[in-house]
Write a protein that holds these residues in place. Structure first.
Motif, PDB file in Angstrom:
ATOM      1  N   LEU A   1       0.829  -1.209   0.000  1.00 34.88           N
ATOM      2  CA  LEU A   1       0.000   0.000   0.000  1.00 34.88           C
ATOM      3  C   LEU A   1       0.860   1.254   0.000  1.00 34.88           C
ATOM      4  N   ASN A   2       1.970   1.227   0.738  1.00 29.64           N
ATOM      5  CA  ASN A   2       2.894   2.364   0.711  1.00 29.64           C
ATOM      6  C   ASN A   2       3.477   2.554  -0.689  1.00 29.64           C
TER       7      ASN A   2
ATOM      8  N   GLN B   1       0.924   4.208  -2.757  1.00 27.99           N
ATOM      9  CA  GLN B   1       0.867   5.628  -2.416  1.00 27.99           C
ATOM     10  C   GLN B   1       1.971   6.400  -3.122  1.00 27.99           C
TER      11      GLN B   1
ATOM     12  N   TYR C   1      -4.372   0.771   8.640  1.00 33.08           N
ATOM     13  CA  TYR C   1      -3.565   1.567   7.712  1.00 33.08           C
ATOM     14  C   TYR C   1      -3.895   3.041   7.913  1.00 33.08           C
TER      15      TYR C   1
ATOM     16  N   TYR D   1      -4.702   8.984   6.250  1.00 36.88           N
ATOM     17  CA  TYR D   1      -4.227   9.998   5.299  1.00 36.88           C
ATOM     18  C   TYR D   1      -3.548   9.358   4.094  1.00 36.88           C
ATOM     19  N   ARG D   2      -2.769   8.302   4.336  1.00 36.18           N
ATOM     20  CA  ARG D   2      -2.111   7.634   3.209  1.00 36.18           C
ATOM     21  C   ARG D   2      -3.148   6.989   2.289  1.00 36.18           C
ATOM     22  N   LEU D   3      -4.240   6.510   2.870  1.00 37.48           N
ATOM     23  CA  LEU D   3      -5.309   5.951   2.036  1.00 37.48           C
ATOM     24  C   LEU D   3      -5.980   7.045   1.212  1.00 37.48           C
TER      25      LEU D   3
ATOM     26  N   ILE E   1      -4.415   9.662   0.056  1.00 36.53           N
ATOM     27  CA  ILE E   1      -3.476   9.933  -1.043  1.00 36.53           C
ATOM     28  C   ILE E   1      -3.705   8.959  -2.187  1.00 36.53           C
ATOM     29  N   ILE E   2      -3.839   7.662  -1.859  1.00 37.82           N
ATOM     30  CA  ILE E   2      -4.071   6.657  -2.892  1.00 37.82           C
ATOM     31  C   ILE E   2      -5.388   6.938  -3.618  1.00 37.82           C
ATOM     32  N   SER E   3      -6.441   7.226  -2.846  1.00 44.36           N
ATOM     33  CA  SER E   3      -7.755   7.481  -3.451  1.00 44.36           C
ATOM     34  C   SER E   3      -7.731   8.725  -4.334  1.00 44.36           C
TER      35      SER E   3
END
Length: 306
Positions: free
Chosen positions: A11-12, A15, A139, A142-144, A146-148
């Motif tokens: 996932l990272n 991202q 998870y 905020y990182r999720l 970014i992906i979205s």
């Protein structure tokens, strides 16, 4: 490595990949249509991060900072194109490299003059602090986001390029720029729009990266190098290629830095593995680029030119 750690690092990697796509999307169109080498694109990422951090710290609203950032970055891209870049359209690549490298130095010094040499911090918005449960794996929210946001932007770019008249002109220009000009399309205006779009996407990448990285002068150069690798792997001028290549590079780079040191410890002493692992991991994306170029010199998804 546990399954949980593998999923988290994947996932990272995604991202990182979507951030690279935001950088690569505008730059690959400028390469594809104009054959223009714009090394200052990384500086747009840096200025976007500084603008976003300043707007967020002043307004206290992440959403408002994002809404104000996009037109500000488009205006900066248009101004940069009008003042400096449009004069280089018909110059050779060496002139473009030297001029845009000079712009890197200019923007780095400008950032130091305005924001100082120390890192300029931008906090994660309060409503995005914490983690989200993804099938039993926690998870960072905020990182999720970014992906979205990156995936939604990729969808928007796809619709723009393949479902609008402007996109039709962009695709036609990438295929045969001279013919598009002969048919009466204002190529200079199209170029200016591409610079504005590229600056906005780079600024959006800076906005999303700001809370998880230190915003500082010179932050645009490392990501510019990765962006160039993405463009070469995906195919110059191909948005689809930039998207897939960005995800591949992001995942390979992130997993490589996690897996290689652990793998080398099974063959080498721990101290040697800890030294060799990161060094080999940093080489993986360039080895990947060399392999792709050896098999498909035009990239994985090249633009077919008529």
């Amino acid at each position: 490595m546990s399954l949980t750690l593998f999923v988290l690092q994947t996932l990272n990697g995604l991202q990182l990949g979507v951030l690279l796509f935001l950088m690569a999307a505008g730059l690959t169109l400028v390469f594809g249509i104009m054959s223009f080498v714009n090394l200052a694109h990384g500086s747009m990422y840096m200025m976007g991060a500084f603008f976003a951090a300043s707007l967020y710290n002043y307004t206290g609203s992440f959403v408002l900072a994002a809404l104000l950032l996009i037109p500000a970055m488009m205006a900066l891209g248009l101004a940069l194109n009008w003042i400096a870049l449009r004069k280089l359209y018909r110059r050779d690549h060496l002139d473009q490299v030297l001029a845009t490298f000079g712009l890197i130095l200019f923007f780095n010094e400008l950032a130091r003059m305005i924001w100082g040499s120390s890192p300029y911090y931008m906090e994660v918005p309060e409503f995005l602090i914490g983690t989200i449960n993804l099938f039993g794996i926690r998870y960072p929210a905020y990182r999720l986001v970014i992906i979205s946001a990156g995936l939604l932007t990729a969808l928007g770019c796809y619709l723009l390029i393949h479902r609008t008249r402007i996109g039709m002109l962009i695709r036609a220009g990438a295929t045969n720029r001279t013919m598009v000009g002969v048919l009466g399309v204002n190529i200079n205006l199209l170029n200016a729009m591409l610079f504005a779009l590229g600056a906005a996407l780079a600024g959006l990448a800076g906005l999303l990266a700001g809370p998880i990285m230190s915003v500082q002068a010179g932050m645009g150069e490392p990501i510019l190098i990765l962006t160039m690798v993405v463009i070469v792997i995906g195919g110059i001028g191909s948005i689809r290629g930039a998207f897939y290549a960005a995800l591949i590079v992001g995942v390979v780079d992130t997993l490589g830095r996690t897996l290689l040191p652990a793998l080398l410890r099974t063959f080498l002493e721990r101290s040697s593995a800890d030294i060799a692992g990161p060094a080999l991991a940093s080489m993986m994306i360039y080895i990947l680029m060399a392999v792709v170029l050896a098999i498909r010199p035009e990239g994985l998804f090249p633009v077919h030119r008529g």
